[in-house]
Design a protein around this motif. Structure first.
Motif, PDB file in Angstrom:
ATOM      1  N   LYS A  61       0.841  -1.179   0.000  1.00 27.69           N
ATOM      2  CA  LYS A  61       0.000   0.000   0.000  1.00 27.69           C
ATOM      3  C   LYS A  61       0.886   1.243   0.000  1.00 27.69           C
ATOM      4  CE  LYS A  61      -3.317   2.596   2.690  1.00 27.69           C
ATOM      5  NZ  LYS A  61      -2.579   3.839   2.410  1.00 27.69           N
ATOM      6  N   ARG A  65      -3.012   6.863  -0.751  1.00 31.61           N
ATOM      7  CA  ARG A  65      -3.912   5.982  -1.501  1.00 31.61           C
ATOM      8  C   ARG A  65      -4.746   5.177  -0.519  1.00 31.61           C
ATOM      9  NH1 ARG A  65      -3.821   6.138  -7.235  1.00 31.61           N
ATOM     10  NH2 ARG A  65      -1.950   7.254  -7.807  1.00 31.61           N
ATOM     11  N   ARG A  66      -5.897   4.674  -1.003  1.00 25.65           N
ATOM     12  CA  ARG A  66      -6.729   3.844  -0.141  1.00 25.65           C
ATOM     13  C   ARG A  66      -6.197   2.425  -0.059  1.00 25.65           C
ATOM     14  NH1 ARG A  66     -12.972   4.185  -1.489  1.00 25.65           N
ATOM     15  NH2 ARG A  66     -12.799   1.934  -1.368  1.00 25.65           N
ATOM     16  N   LYS A  67      -5.718   1.911  -1.190  1.00 24.50           N
ATOM     17  CA  LYS A  67      -5.112   0.581  -1.247  1.00 24.50           C
ATOM     18  C   LYS A  67      -3.808   0.738  -2.017  1.00 24.50           C
ATOM     19  CE  LYS A  67      -8.038  -2.586  -2.587  1.00 24.50           C
ATOM     20  NZ  LYS A  67      -9.167  -3.288  -3.197  1.00 24.50           N
ATOM     21  N   ARG A 119      -5.684   2.007  -5.583  1.00 22.82           N
ATOM     22  CA  ARG A 119      -6.972   2.701  -5.508  1.00 22.82           C
ATOM     23  C   ARG A 119      -6.807   4.038  -4.803  1.00 22.82           C
ATOM     24  NH1 ARG A 119     -11.595   4.679  -5.659  1.00 22.82           N
ATOM     25  NH2 ARG A 119     -13.507   3.773  -4.829  1.00 22.82           N
TER      26      ARG A 119
END
Length: 163
Positions: free
Chosen positions: A147, A151-153, A156
């Motif tokens: 990660k 970022r969220r992931k 993503r």
């Protein structure tokens, strides 16, 4: 080089001589077995690491002290374990004892498959060609992408808001 090459034919002869000597130097592989007649190999996949012992037998597979049907309940995972034996043409001729740690069940099945393949080629070097052609001796180096910050992931992003 002691002699000087004056034509293309001299170069071809010199190269042919080096290739011939290189082919002669390669010795056949010897089987690697312990005092109990087993071959040992380590298999890896994702975060899973499997220690695998292979010996002649009736085709019984024991993983972490349990039968393969109990440990790997999904038929797809048991199919993955059988692949090296079917490719090498030695079904129900070897017993397998494996201890596997880390990762999930899918990664563990891949690690045991990699270990079985390496142990089989150590037990009987004549099986190496078939296992290598199927790609079972190469460790699958794909792992989970990390990660990143912001970022969220791994890739993503957060939802964009214009206003």
């Amino acid at each position: 080089m002691a002699e000087e090459l004056k034509s293309l034919e001299d170069l071809n002869q010199a190269v042919a001589g080096t290739v011939a000597t290189a082919a002669v130097e390669e010795a056949p592989r010897a089987p690697v077995r312990d005092e109990l007649g087993r071959s040992y190999a380590t298999g890896k996949r994702k975060d899973a690491v499997a220690r695998v012992w292979v010996k002649p037998g009736s085709g019984k597979v024991v993983v972490n002290g349990k039968d393969q049907t109990v440990y790997f309940a999904r038929p797809v995972l048991r199919l993955i374990l059988r692949q090296p034996f079917t490719v090498a043409g030695v079904e129900d001729q070897f017993d397998v004892y494996a201890t596997v740690t880390g990762g999930g069940l899918s990664g563990q099945a891949g690690a045991v498959k990699h270990g079985i393949s390496k142990a089989l080629q150590l037990y009987d070097p004549s099986l190496r060609g078939a296992l290598k052609a199927a790609g079972f001796l190469t460790r699958d180096s794909r792992v989970v992408e990390r990660k990143k910050f912001g970022r969220r992931k791994a890739r993503r992003s957060f939802q964009f808001s214009k206003r």
